[in-house]
Structure formats: structure tokens, C-alpha cells
Design a protein around this motif. Structure first.
Motif, short mmCIF file in Angstrom:
data_model
loop_
_atom_site.label_atom_id
_atom_site.label_comp_id
_atom_site.label_asym_id
_atom_site.label_seq_id
_atom_site.Cartn_x
_atom_site.Cartn_y
_atom_site.Cartn_z
N ASP A 67 -2.86 -41.69 -7.42
CA ASP A 67 -2.55 -42.58 -8.39
C ASP A 67 -2.58 -41.22 -9.97
O ASP A 67 -4.00 -40.28 -9.68
CB ASP A 67 -3.71 -43.37 -9.11
CG ASP A 67 -4.02 -44.56 -8.36
OD1 ASP A 67 -2.85 -45.27 -8.58
OD2 ASP A 67 -4.44 -44.92 -7.19
N ARG A 68 -2.13 -41.01 -10.23
CA ARG A 68 -1.91 -39.79 -11.36
C ARG A 68 -1.24 -40.06 -12.33
O ARG A 68 -0.65 -40.94 -12.82
CB ARG A 68 -1.02 -38.64 -10.92
CG ARG A 68 -0.85 -38.27 -9.82
CD ARG A 68 -2.88 -37.35 -8.68
NE ARG A 68 -2.41 -37.36 -7.18
CZ ARG A 68 -1.96 -36.40 -7.14
NH1 ARG A 68 -1.39 -35.23 -6.90
NH2 ARG A 68 -2.03 -36.16 -5.90
N GLN A 91 -15.43 -39.85 -4.96
CA GLN A 91 -14.37 -39.76 -5.07
C GLN A 91 -14.02 -38.50 -5.31
O GLN A 91 -15.37 -38.13 -4.52
CB GLN A 91 -14.53 -39.87 -7.01
CG GLN A 91 -15.39 -38.84 -7.61
CD GLN A 91 -14.82 -39.22 -9.23
OE1 GLN A 91 -14.47 -37.92 -9.43
NE2 GLN A 91 -15.93 -39.54 -9.61
N GLY A 137 -6.58 -38.15 -12.20
CA GLY A 137 -6.44 -38.81 -11.48
C GLY A 137 -6.81 -39.30 -10.14
O GLY A 137 -8.04 -37.85 -9.98
N GLN A 138 -6.46 -39.92 -8.97
CA GLN A 138 -7.34 -40.25 -7.76
C GLN A 138 -6.55 -40.53 -6.59
O GLN A 138 -5.90 -41.66 -7.03
CB GLN A 138 -9.02 -41.44 -7.91
CG GLN A 138 -10.04 -40.82 -8.39
CD GLN A 138 -10.26 -39.30 -7.71
OE1 GLN A 138 -11.10 -39.79 -6.15
NE2 GLN A 138 -10.61 -38.42 -8.28
N GLY A 169 -10.38 -43.48 -11.34
CA GLY A 169 -9.05 -43.05 -10.57
C GLY A 169 -8.47 -45.17 -10.78
O GLY A 169 -9.20 -45.91 -12.01
N TYR A 206 -5.85 -42.93 -15.61
CA TYR A 206 -6.68 -42.46 -13.85
C TYR A 206 -7.32 -41.33 -13.94
O TYR A 206 -8.11 -40.85 -12.91
CB TYR A 206 -5.70 -42.00 -13.01
CG TYR A 206 -4.68 -43.60 -12.84
CD1 TYR A 206 -4.70 -44.57 -12.17
CD2 TYR A 206 -3.31 -43.42 -12.97
CE1 TYR A 206 -4.16 -45.90 -11.91
CE2 TYR A 206 -2.19 -44.64 -12.47
CZ TYR A 206 -3.43 -45.44 -12.48
OH TYR A 206 -2.24 -46.89 -12.36
#
Length: 218
Positions: free
Chosen positions: A130-131, A119, A126-127, A51, A135
Motif C-alpha cells: 500500500d503506497r 510495521q 506506505g506499508q 498503512g 497510507y
């Protein structure tokens, strides 16, 4: 048509991001021979993507034995990636951190534990908010011993959660340091809304999970 346009744009973006991960250049990166980074002044280096690098940098800098964590880009096929180019999802790179650590104080194995504990290990591309492929989660190995550690921990976590673990496992090739304004971002910009609402909560959640690995002050 206005209703269809956002859907078409999202479809195109999703397609582009996936293409960045599946094209021949990316496959060559995944299948390359790993590069081992030599010790310098007794310190080793390890590389992780999970991420936003602001978050990951802060996590690793809170760990005993970690001298510094540097934000950057890795895992792709584009030379000299920038933040703007990486954000298109078309460079193949993910936001990553270079962790500089003392192997006499903290092991690579523990750094991998920190990685998974900090995570959502099942989130793909993502994380949190955030995609995108930039990420995505990647753990980089420099030799067969590190690869074995990563794969065993990933398999154990998959069994524990009864779920697919999203992190990809890549041979380390090269780390590109990010722009200066990204370095130590959480420390320098504690008032930033993203830092307050995403980075700090993520850091605190990790610290609650693994208090035994933390520095006395952070």
C-alpha cells in the motif's frame, strides 16, 4: 508516447501526494494545539496510522486491554473525508484507527510499542504493497506526556536500526470514522485475497514479536 504516459502519470500522482503533505493547510494541522479526548467509562482513546487500516485494526484488537479498534481517517485538513477521496492522496488524511483501551490494563507507552512492532518503521508513505500519502505512518499525541513518549521511542528505534523512522508525529485534532463496510474487515472477510496475503501475515508477524501483550484468544 505510450511509454512516456505511465511515467508522466506516476510523476503527477507522486507530486499530488507530496503536495497533500506540504501545503499550508497541512502545515497548520501539524502545528495545531493537540485535542485531548476525555476518558469515557474508564476507557481512553489513542490514534495511529500505519498503512491499511484493516491491518492496523486487527493488530490492536489482538492486544490485552484494547476494547475496540475503529477504522477511519485522520491527520488531514479536509472535512468529512471518504474512502474514495482519501485514496486520491489529496485530502491530507491517512487511514487511521481509533484505539479504545483500558489504561489500567495497557498503557499508551505499550500501544506505541505495538505500533512500531507491527510495521516496517522505515517505509515512507506506505506499508507493504500500500503506497501513497494516505497510507503514511503517523502517531497522534493528545498532550505533552504522550508526545515525549512517542519521540523518545522513535529516537531509540532510529538508533537501534541506524535508520530514519518514517512515522510522523502529529497533534491529534479529529478522527473521522470510516464507512461501515471497512469495520472489522479482517474478521468478516477472511477469504479476501488481500486479507490472506497481507493482513493476516502482518498480524502473525506482530504477534510473534510481542506475545506477552496478546489476549488469550483472538
Amino acid at each position: 508516447m505510450k511509454r512516456l504516459l505511465p511515467i508522466l502519470l506516476l510523476t503527477l500522482l507522486f507530486s499530488c501526494n507530496n503536495q497533500a503533505q506540504t501545503n499550508p493547510k497541512q502545515e497548520a494541522v501539524k502545528n495545531a494545539k493537540p485535542i485531548e479526548v476525555p476518558l469515557k467509562n474508564g476507557l481512553a482513546k489513542a490514534y495511529f496510522a500505519s498503512g491499511c487500516f484493516w491491518c492496523v485494526e486487527a493488530v490492536y484488537e489482538s492486544v490485552k486491554g484494547v476494547n475496540e479498534a475503529i477504522s477511519g481517517y485522520s491527520g488531514g485538513y479536509t472535512q468529512n473525508p471518504t474512502y474514495e477521496k482519501s485514496n486520491t492522496g489529496l485530502t491530507g488524511h491517512a487511514e487511521a484507527v481509533e484505539v479504545i483501551y483500558d489504561p489500567k490494563v495497557v498503557s499508551f507507552s505499550t500501544l506505541v510499542d505495538v505500533y512500531f512492532a507491527s510495521q516496517n518503521p522505515t517505509q515512507v508513505n506506505g506499508q507493504g504493497p500500500d503506497r501513497g500519502s494516505q497510507y503514511r505512518s503517523i502517531i497522534f499525541y493528545q498532550n505533552d506526556a504522550q508526545k515525549k513518549i512517542i519521540e523518545e521511542k522513535k529516537a531509540a528505534l532510529a538508533k537501534q536500526l541506524n535508520a530514519t523512522i518514517a512515522a510522523e508525529v502529529y497533534p491529534f485534532q479529529k478522527f473521522w470514522k470510516a464507512e461501515d463496510y471497512h469495520q472489522n474487515y479482517e474478521k468478516l472477510h477472511p477469504e479476501n485475497p488481500y486479507i490472506q496475503n497481507v493482513s493476516i501475515p502482518r498480524l502473525k508477524k506482530f504477534q510473534a514479536k510481542m506475545p506477552e501483550v496478546l489476549k488469550e484468544k483472538h
